[in-house]
Design a protein around this motif. Structure first.
Motif, PDB file in Angstrom:
ATOM      1  N   ALA A 119     119.561  69.275  52.994  1.00  0.00           N
ATOM      2  CA  ALA A 119     119.175  69.161  54.399  1.00  0.00           C
ATOM      3  C   ALA A 119     120.265  68.545  55.262  1.00  0.00           C
ATOM      4  CB  ALA A 119     117.887  68.336  54.518  1.00  0.00           C
ATOM      5  N   SER A 120     121.234  67.872  54.631  1.00  0.00           N
ATOM      6  CA  SER A 120     122.352  67.300  55.393  1.00  0.00           C
ATOM      7  C   SER A 120     123.116  68.387  56.140  1.00  0.00           C
ATOM      8  CB  SER A 120     123.299  66.549  54.450  1.00  0.00           C
ATOM      9  OG  SER A 120     122.652  65.454  53.841  1.00  0.00           O
ATOM     10  N   GLN A 121     123.157  69.589  55.562  1.00  0.00           N
ATOM     11  CA  GLN A 121     123.864  70.701  56.204  1.00  0.00           C
ATOM     12  C   GLN A 121     123.210  71.087  57.527  1.00  0.00           C
ATOM     13  OE1 GLN A 121     124.456  73.977  53.371  1.00  0.00           O
ATOM     14  NE2 GLN A 121     124.173  72.516  51.702  1.00  0.00           N
ATOM     15  N   TRP A 122     121.916  70.825  57.642  1.00  0.00           N
ATOM     16  CA  TRP A 122     121.184  71.179  58.858  1.00  0.00           C
ATOM     17  C   TRP A 122     121.657  70.342  60.046  1.00  0.00           C
ATOM     18  CZ3 TRP A 122     118.470  75.008  60.672  1.00  0.00           C
ATOM     19  CH2 TRP A 122     117.579  74.826  61.725  1.00  0.00           C
ATOM     20  N   GLU A 123     121.944  69.060  59.792  1.00  0.00           N
ATOM     21  CA  GLU A 123     122.433  68.188  60.856  1.00  0.00           C
ATOM     22  C   GLU A 123     123.744  68.715  61.435  1.00  0.00           C
ATOM     23  OE1 GLU A 123     120.906  63.677  60.168  1.00  0.00           O
ATOM     24  OE2 GLU A 123     122.472  64.349  58.784  1.00  0.00           O
ATOM     25  N   SER A 124     124.648  69.134  60.556  1.00  0.00           N
ATOM     26  CA  SER A 124     125.936  69.674  61.020  1.00  0.00           C
ATOM     27  C   SER A 124     125.727  70.963  61.797  1.00  0.00           C
ATOM     28  CB  SER A 124     126.847  69.928  59.821  1.00  0.00           C
ATOM     29  OG  SER A 124     127.076  68.742  59.091  1.00  0.00           O
ATOM     30  N   PHE A 125     124.816  71.788  61.316  1.00  0.00           N
ATOM     31  CA  PHE A 125     124.528  73.057  61.990  1.00  0.00           C
ATOM     32  C   PHE A 125     123.993  72.815  63.396  1.00  0.00           C
ATOM     33  CE2 PHE A 125     121.089  76.091  63.030  1.00  0.00           C
ATOM     34  CZ  PHE A 125     121.858  77.227  63.244  1.00  0.00           C
ATOM     35  N   ILE A 126     123.024  71.908  63.527  1.00  0.00           N
ATOM     36  CA  ILE A 126     122.438  71.637  64.838  1.00  0.00           C
ATOM     37  C   ILE A 126     123.463  71.015  65.784  1.00  0.00           C
ATOM     38  CG2 ILE A 126     120.770  70.174  66.056  1.00  0.00           C
ATOM     39  CD1 ILE A 126     119.520  72.663  64.889  1.00  0.00           C
ATOM     40  N   ALA A 127     124.348  70.195  65.244  1.00  0.00           N
ATOM     41  CA  ALA A 127     125.402  69.598  66.078  1.00  0.00           C
ATOM     42  C   ALA A 127     126.297  70.679  66.668  1.00  0.00           C
ATOM     43  CB  ALA A 127     126.231  68.619  65.251  1.00  0.00           C
ATOM     44  N   GLU A 128     126.551  71.720  65.888  1.00  0.00           N
ATOM     45  CA  GLU A 128     127.402  72.823  66.351  1.00  0.00           C
ATOM     46  C   GLU A 128     126.619  73.869  67.132  1.00  0.00           C
ATOM     47  OE1 GLU A 128     129.257  74.385  62.885  1.00  0.00           O
ATOM     48  OE2 GLU A 128     130.310  72.521  62.389  1.00  0.00           O
ATOM     49  N   HIS A 129     125.302  73.946  66.896  1.00  0.00           N
ATOM     50  CA  HIS A 129     124.452  74.941  67.565  1.00  0.00           C
ATOM     51  C   HIS A 129     123.211  74.232  68.120  1.00  0.00           C
ATOM     52  CE1 HIS A 129     126.704  77.020  64.366  1.00  0.00           C
ATOM     53  NE2 HIS A 129     126.760  78.040  65.185  1.00  0.00           N
ATOM     54  N   PRO A 130     123.353  73.483  69.207  1.00  0.00           N
ATOM     55  CA  PRO A 130     122.214  72.710  69.731  1.00  0.00           C
ATOM     56  C   PRO A 130     121.039  73.582  70.169  1.00  0.00           C
ATOM     57  CG  PRO A 130     124.069  72.689  71.255  1.00  0.00           C
ATOM     58  CD  PRO A 130     124.579  73.277  69.993  1.00  0.00           C
ATOM     59  N   ASN A 131     121.309  74.817  70.525  1.00  0.00           N
ATOM     60  CA  ASN A 131     120.251  75.759  70.902  1.00  0.00           C
ATOM     61  C   ASN A 131     120.459  77.062  70.128  1.00  0.00           C
ATOM     62  OD1 ASN A 131     118.854  74.253  73.154  1.00  0.00           O
ATOM     63  ND2 ASN A 131     120.956  74.286  73.939  1.00  0.00           N
ATOM     64  N   PRO A 132     120.193  77.032  68.818  1.00  0.00           N
ATOM     65  CA  PRO A 132     120.524  78.188  67.981  1.00  0.00           C
ATOM     66  C   PRO A 132     119.639  79.396  68.249  1.00  0.00           C
ATOM     67  CG  PRO A 132     119.205  76.620  66.739  1.00  0.00           C
ATOM     68  CD  PRO A 132     119.524  75.958  68.058  1.00  0.00           C
ATOM     69  N   SER A 133     120.210  80.560  68.003  1.00  0.00           N
ATOM     70  CA  SER A 133     119.420  81.782  68.048  1.00  0.00           C
ATOM     71  C   SER A 133     118.610  81.895  66.764  1.00  0.00           C
ATOM     72  CB  SER A 133     120.335  83.001  68.186  1.00  0.00           C
ATOM     73  OG  SER A 133     121.111  83.158  66.998  1.00  0.00           O
ATOM     74  N   VAL A 166     112.689  75.165  68.225  1.00  0.00           N
ATOM     75  CA  VAL A 166     114.090  74.941  67.859  1.00  0.00           C
ATOM     76  C   VAL A 166     114.975  76.131  68.207  1.00  0.00           C
ATOM     77  CG1 VAL A 166     115.684  74.509  65.936  1.00  0.00           C
ATOM     78  CG2 VAL A 166     113.489  73.312  66.045  1.00  0.00           C
ATOM     79  N   CYS A 167     114.510  77.331  67.924  1.00  0.00           N
ATOM     80  CA  CYS A 167     115.316  78.528  68.184  1.00  0.00           C
ATOM     81  C   CYS A 167     114.531  79.503  69.054  1.00  0.00           C
ATOM     82  CB  CYS A 167     115.739  79.197  66.877  1.00  0.00           C
ATOM     83  SG  CYS A 167     114.369  79.811  65.851  1.00  0.00           S
ATOM     84  N   ASP A 168     115.195  80.569  69.464  1.00  0.00           N
ATOM     85  CA  ASP A 168     114.540  81.536  70.334  1.00  0.00           C
ATOM     86  C   ASP A 168     113.967  82.696  69.522  1.00  0.00           C
ATOM     87  OD1 ASP A 168     116.778  82.917  69.561  1.00  0.00           O
ATOM     88  OD2 ASP A 168     117.653  83.093  71.552  1.00  0.00           O
ATOM     89  N   LEU A 169     113.268  83.581  70.208  1.00  0.00           N
ATOM     90  CA  LEU A 169     112.709  84.765  69.586  1.00  0.00           C
ATOM     91  C   LEU A 169     113.825  85.791  69.383  1.00  0.00           C
ATOM     92  CD1 LEU A 169     109.726  85.648  68.875  1.00  0.00           C
ATOM     93  CD2 LEU A 169     109.783  86.973  71.005  1.00  0.00           C
ATOM     94  N   PRO A 170     113.895  86.430  68.208  1.00  0.00           N
ATOM     95  CA  PRO A 170     114.963  87.416  67.991  1.00  0.00           C
ATOM     96  C   PRO A 170     114.692  88.697  68.768  1.00  0.00           C
ATOM     97  CG  PRO A 170     113.428  87.485  66.162  1.00  0.00           C
ATOM     98  CD  PRO A 170     112.993  86.330  67.049  1.00  0.00           C
ATOM     99  N   SER A 171     115.697  89.530  68.876  1.00  0.00           N
ATOM    100  CA  SER A 171     115.473  90.849  69.465  1.00  0.00           C
ATOM    101  C   SER A 171     114.552  91.645  68.546  1.00  0.00           C
ATOM    102  CB  SER A 171     116.801  91.598  69.647  1.00  0.00           C
ATOM    103  OG  SER A 171     117.332  91.974  68.383  1.00  0.00           O
TER     104      SER A 171
END
Length: 246
Positions: A119-133, A166-171
């Motif tokens: 789960a530590s990887q998730w913190e890095s991901f969110i830091a780089e993608h604060p509003n991920p798709s 956390v994320c948006d709806l995909p196409s």
């Protein structure tokens, strides 16, 4: 309200015997109601290491287990809190091997330690993608390779994160391609009803099949609008979930 409904015929009795596994209304199933109704579950929480750990533990370990349905515990701030909470819980109460219907092996509380580490990887991901798709979110979940979180459960987790803000709806095109590529329960329903125009040995992902997937979704939406029941199909995730139940 589903939890307080009383079955009145044989089909409803069959359905309500395993609501988590059989109910077509994705977010009204008991385990999801427990998760969503916990005041500790917020968009901010789900963006943290503890948040994705709690979600992975929910999907990979406790979903539809006797312990979850009784204790209604889904938020864990660290691995120590998890260990303390489940220390005296028998495995048969903590884990439901039929959590998603079909019997599976390998579900175990012992995966929690690995979940916490990854789960530590998730913190890095969110830091780089604060509003991920949605696409970025699903890709990240797959990259973390949580034990017992396979291709379908990874999609469920990404959908949970959408519902959690956390994320948006995909196409529609991307989601249709993702489900057709997976070729699991929803696709079995499509094949049973012979609605996919192009069935090949290698892949169900063709432009025409994607078009039909999306067309079926909108036709069902329109049908429900005509009867005043559009709330039964709020998005394309529920459409796929419904197909799995079929």
């Amino acid at each position: 309200t589903m939890l307080h409904f009383r079955p009145s015929d044989a089909f409803q009795t069959w359905l309500f015997n395993m609501l988590d596994q059989r109910l077509a209304l994705r977010e009204s199933a008991p385990s999801r109601l427990i998760f969503n109704n916990d005041p500790g579950v917020s968009s901010d929480f789900l963006r943290t290491k503890a948040g994705v750990f709690s979600l992975a533990s929910f999907r990979g370990i406790t979903f539809s287990s006797p312990w979850l349905l009784k204790e209604k515990k889904v938020v864990f701030n660290n691995i120590e809190e998890w260990n303390q909470e489940i220390a005296d819980v028998p495995e048969k109460d903590l884990v439901n091997m039929h959590a998603y219907g079909t019997a599976m092996s390998g579900r175990s509380h012992e995966h929690a330690a690995t979940y916490w580490k990854k789960a530590s990887q998730w913190e890095s991901f969110i830091a780089e993608h604060p509003n991920p798709s949605f696409e970025e979110t699903l890709d990240q979940i797959r990259k973390m390779k949580f034990p017992q979180i396979g291709p379908l459960t990874s999609i469920l987790m990404a959908e949970d994160l959408y519902y959690g803000g956390v994320c948006d709806l995909p196409s529609e095109e991307y989601f249709a391609e993702t489900i057709l590529k997976l070729n699991k329960g929803a696709c079995a329903a499509f094949k049973y009803y012979n609605v996919l125009p192009e069935i090949t040995e290698n892949s169900l992902v063709t432009d025409l099949n994607v078009e039909v997937f999306i067309r079926l979704y909108h036709e069902l939406q329109n049908e429900l609008v005509s009867t005043g029941d559009e709330d039964l199909l709020p998005d394309i995730f529920v459409f796929e979930h419904l197909d799995c139940k079929i």
